[in-house]
Write an enzyme that holds these catalytic residues in place. Structure first.
Site, PDB file in Angstrom:
ATOM      1  N   GLY A   1      -0.180   1.346  -5.310  1.00  0.00           N
ATOM      2  CA  GLY A   1      -0.953   0.108  -5.195  1.00  0.00           C
ATOM      3  C   GLY A   1      -0.358  -0.787  -4.125  1.00  0.00           C
ATOM      4  O   GLY A   1      -0.572  -0.599  -2.926  1.00  0.00           O
ATOM      5  N   GLY A   2       0.431  -1.780  -4.545  1.00  0.00           N
ATOM      6  CA  GLY A   2       0.975  -2.805  -3.660  1.00  0.00           C
ATOM      7  C   GLY A   2       1.570  -2.277  -2.360  1.00  0.00           C
ATOM      8  O   GLY A   2       1.274  -2.795  -1.276  1.00  0.00           O
TER       9      GLY A   2
ATOM     10  N   GLY B   1       2.461  -2.674 -10.968  1.00  0.00           N
ATOM     11  CA  GLY B   1       2.615  -4.017 -10.406  1.00  0.00           C
ATOM     12  C   GLY B   1       3.740  -4.833 -11.009  1.00  0.00           C
ATOM     13  O   GLY B   1       3.811  -6.045 -10.808  1.00  0.00           O
TER      14      GLY B   1
ATOM     15  N   ASN C   1      -4.138   2.940  -3.329  1.00  0.00           N
ATOM     16  CA  ASN C   1      -5.225   2.262  -4.040  1.00  0.00           C
ATOM     17  C   ASN C   1      -5.119   0.777  -3.700  1.00  0.00           C
ATOM     18  O   ASN C   1      -4.224   0.098  -4.186  1.00  0.00           O
ATOM     19  CB  ASN C   1      -5.063   2.494  -5.548  1.00  0.00           C
ATOM     20  CG  ASN C   1      -6.049   1.681  -6.371  1.00  0.00           C
ATOM     21  OD1 ASN C   1      -6.981   1.082  -5.825  1.00  0.00           O
ATOM     22  ND2 ASN C   1      -5.840   1.638  -7.680  1.00  0.00           N
ATOM     23  N   TRP C   2      -6.022   0.313  -2.871  1.00  0.00           N
ATOM     24  CA  TRP C   2      -5.956  -1.084  -2.422  1.00  0.00           C
ATOM     25  C   TRP C   2      -6.459  -2.064  -3.478  1.00  0.00           C
ATOM     26  O   TRP C   2      -6.357  -3.276  -3.296  1.00  0.00           O
ATOM     27  CB  TRP C   2      -6.743  -1.240  -1.111  1.00  0.00           C
ATOM     28  CG  TRP C   2      -5.907  -0.909   0.095  1.00  0.00           C
ATOM     29  CD1 TRP C   2      -4.830  -0.070   0.138  1.00  0.00           C
ATOM     30  CD2 TRP C   2      -6.066  -1.423   1.429  1.00  0.00           C
ATOM     31  NE1 TRP C   2      -4.321  -0.028   1.417  1.00  0.00           N
ATOM     32  CE2 TRP C   2      -5.062  -0.848   2.231  1.00  0.00           C
ATOM     33  CE3 TRP C   2      -6.980  -2.298   2.020  1.00  0.00           C
ATOM     34  CZ2 TRP C   2      -4.917  -1.126   3.594  1.00  0.00           C
ATOM     35  CZ3 TRP C   2      -6.847  -2.577   3.375  1.00  0.00           C
ATOM     36  CH2 TRP C   2      -5.822  -1.997   4.154  1.00  0.00           C
ATOM     37  N   LYS C   3      -7.063  -1.554  -4.539  1.00  0.00           N
ATOM     38  CA  LYS C   3      -7.602  -2.425  -5.606  1.00  0.00           C
ATOM     39  C   LYS C   3      -8.518  -3.473  -4.980  1.00  0.00           C
ATOM     40  O   LYS C   3      -9.209  -3.171  -4.013  1.00  0.00           O
ATOM     41  CB  LYS C   3      -6.448  -3.033  -6.416  1.00  0.00           C
ATOM     42  CG  LYS C   3      -5.464  -1.952  -6.889  1.00  0.00           C
ATOM     43  CD  LYS C   3      -4.463  -2.431  -7.889  1.00  0.00           C
ATOM     44  CE  LYS C   3      -3.560  -1.273  -8.303  1.00  0.00           C
ATOM     45  NZ  LYS C   3      -2.637  -1.620  -9.362  1.00  0.00           N
TER      46      LYS C   3
ATOM     47  N   HIS D   1      -8.990   4.094 -14.055  1.00  0.00           N
ATOM     48  CA  HIS D   1      -7.772   3.322 -13.812  1.00  0.00           C
ATOM     49  C   HIS D   1      -7.563   2.361 -14.988  1.00  0.00           C
ATOM     50  O   HIS D   1      -8.522   1.828 -15.545  1.00  0.00           O
ATOM     51  CB  HIS D   1      -7.886   2.549 -12.494  1.00  0.00           C
ATOM     52  CG  HIS D   1      -6.577   1.973 -12.055  1.00  0.00           C
ATOM     53  ND1 HIS D   1      -6.059   0.833 -12.614  1.00  0.00           N
ATOM     54  CD2 HIS D   1      -5.667   2.404 -11.147  1.00  0.00           C
ATOM     55  CE1 HIS D   1      -4.877   0.587 -12.056  1.00  0.00           C
ATOM     56  NE2 HIS D   1      -4.622   1.523 -11.169  1.00  0.00           N
TER      57      HIS D   1
ATOM     58  N   GLU E   1      -0.174   7.013 -14.789  1.00  0.00           N
ATOM     59  CA  GLU E   1       0.228   5.652 -14.432  1.00  0.00           C
ATOM     60  C   GLU E   1       0.548   4.875 -15.708  1.00  0.00           C
ATOM     61  O   GLU E   1      -0.362   4.370 -16.373  1.00  0.00           O
ATOM     62  CB  GLU E   1      -0.917   4.939 -13.702  1.00  0.00           C
ATOM     63  CG  GLU E   1      -1.324   5.572 -12.402  1.00  0.00           C
ATOM     64  CD  GLU E   1      -1.981   4.563 -11.463  1.00  0.00           C
ATOM     65  OE1 GLU E   1      -1.456   4.379 -10.368  1.00  0.00           O
ATOM     66  OE2 GLU E   1      -2.990   3.950 -11.850  1.00  0.00           O
TER      67      GLU E   1
HETATM   68  P1  13P Z   1       1.454  -0.595  -7.972  1.00  0.00           P
HETATM   69  O1  13P Z   1       1.945   0.468  -7.022  1.00  0.00           O
HETATM   70  O2  13P Z   1       1.121  -1.881  -7.301  1.00  0.00           O
HETATM   71  O3  13P Z   1       2.347  -0.720  -9.156  1.00  0.00           O
HETATM   72  O4  13P Z   1       0.036  -0.065  -8.543  1.00  0.00           O
HETATM   73  C1  13P Z   1      -0.058   1.225  -9.009  1.00  0.00           C
HETATM   74  C2  13P Z   1      -1.480   1.523  -9.278  1.00  0.00           C
HETATM   75  O5  13P Z   1      -2.080   0.978 -10.185  1.00  0.00           O
HETATM   76  C3  13P Z   1      -2.165   2.472  -8.382  1.00  0.00           C
HETATM   77  O6  13P Z   1      -3.414   2.835  -8.884  1.00  0.00           O
END
Ligand code: 13P
Length: 259
Positions: free
Chosen positions: A241-242, A181, A12-14, A99, A175
């Site tokens: 995410g990251g 994050g 998930n690149w957000k 999310h 999550e």
């Molecule tokens: P991180 O892996 O950056 O903690 O983010 C997780 C997330 O929110 C994936 O949707």
């Protein structure tokens, strides 16, 4: 992981990624083309501005593309919004809905998330429905109650699936909000307990078909912890995410689940 379920490793690149960052997706797709991760499915959900290009890059079949949100309607007078059928048209095979960042930033309720999941299904796209407790809720021993309430409100009823195979048309992502994050990750036992509870809920709602629904873990998953998390019972993949922004890191996580 349940060996009968094909794990899904999803990035998930957000709100990250410019055209130049497509090089990471190119590099990922190339690596997986040369050395396929047969045992799992790999998904990248870039910002919508990069979705069509991501789909093109992923045409080799080693990676699929998805979206991070959709409107509850397929089209209409909703300036700035995007319908699930438009995302499908740009190649999305999955849409993340509910999310915690959208629940927090945009006040998305379980009812709205449910409507978005139904919109995804209406466009023949698989929703990835996110649930998870805050830190205060975990400290207050409310994590289970909160997640169960989110599942009850956010997951469409059986009839909505209209005889479709539930396992192919639904993904749940657990999550914990406090793990996203932050570098913090729950104890493996806590992940195991929560995923088992989500599995029980799915079986109660969908019967035997609930056994095949993938339950992803998300929240500070990294190459250093992915092997252990992905080996936990009822963890059928990750929502990352990251660490998904960098092809090398993401590949290492993929290899943890698939090699
Ligand atoms: P991180 O892996 O950056 O903690 O983010 C997780 C997330 O929110 C994936 O949707």
């Amino acid at each position: 992981m349940n060996s009968e379920i094909k794990p899904l490793i999803a990035g998930n690149w957000k709100m990250n990624g410019l055209t130049e960052d497509l090089s990471q997706i190119r590099s990922l797709a190339l690596s997986l083309r040369n050395d396929p991760a047969h045992r799992c499915e790999v998904l990248i959900c870039p910002p919508v501005t990069l979705l069509a290009q991501t789909t093109q890059i992923c045409l080799s079949g080693a990676v699929v593309s998805g979206a991070q949100n959709c409107h509850i309607a397929q089209k209409g007078a909703h300036t700035g919004d995007i319908g699930a059928s438009m995302l499908a048209d740009a190649g999305a095979q999955y849409i993340i809905v509910g999310h915690s960042e959208r629940r927090a930033d945009h006040g998305e309720t379980d009812g709205l998330v449910n409507a978005k999941a139904r919109a995804a299904l209406g466009a023949h796209v698989t929703p990835i429905i996110c649930v998870g407790e805050t830190h205060a809720e975990r400290l207050g021993a409310l994590a289970m109650t909160v997640v169960e309430k989110q599942l009850n409100g956010s997951v469409p009823a059986l009839e909505i699936f209209d005889k479709r195979v539930i396992a192919k048309n639904l993904v749940i992502a657990y999550e914990p909000v406090w793990a996203i994050g932050t570098g913090l990750v729950p104890e493996l036992d806590d992940i195991k307990t929560m995923h088992a509870a989500i599995r029980d809920w799915l079986v109660e709602r969908f019967g035997e078909e609930g056994e095949g629904v993938r339950i992803l873990y998300g929240g500070s998953m990294k190459p250093s912890n992915a092997t252990d998390i992905l080996a936990t019972a009822n963890v059928n993949g990750g929502l990352i995410g990251g660490a998904s922004l960098n092809a090398e890191d993401f590949l290492q996580i993929i290899r943890s689940a698939c090699d």
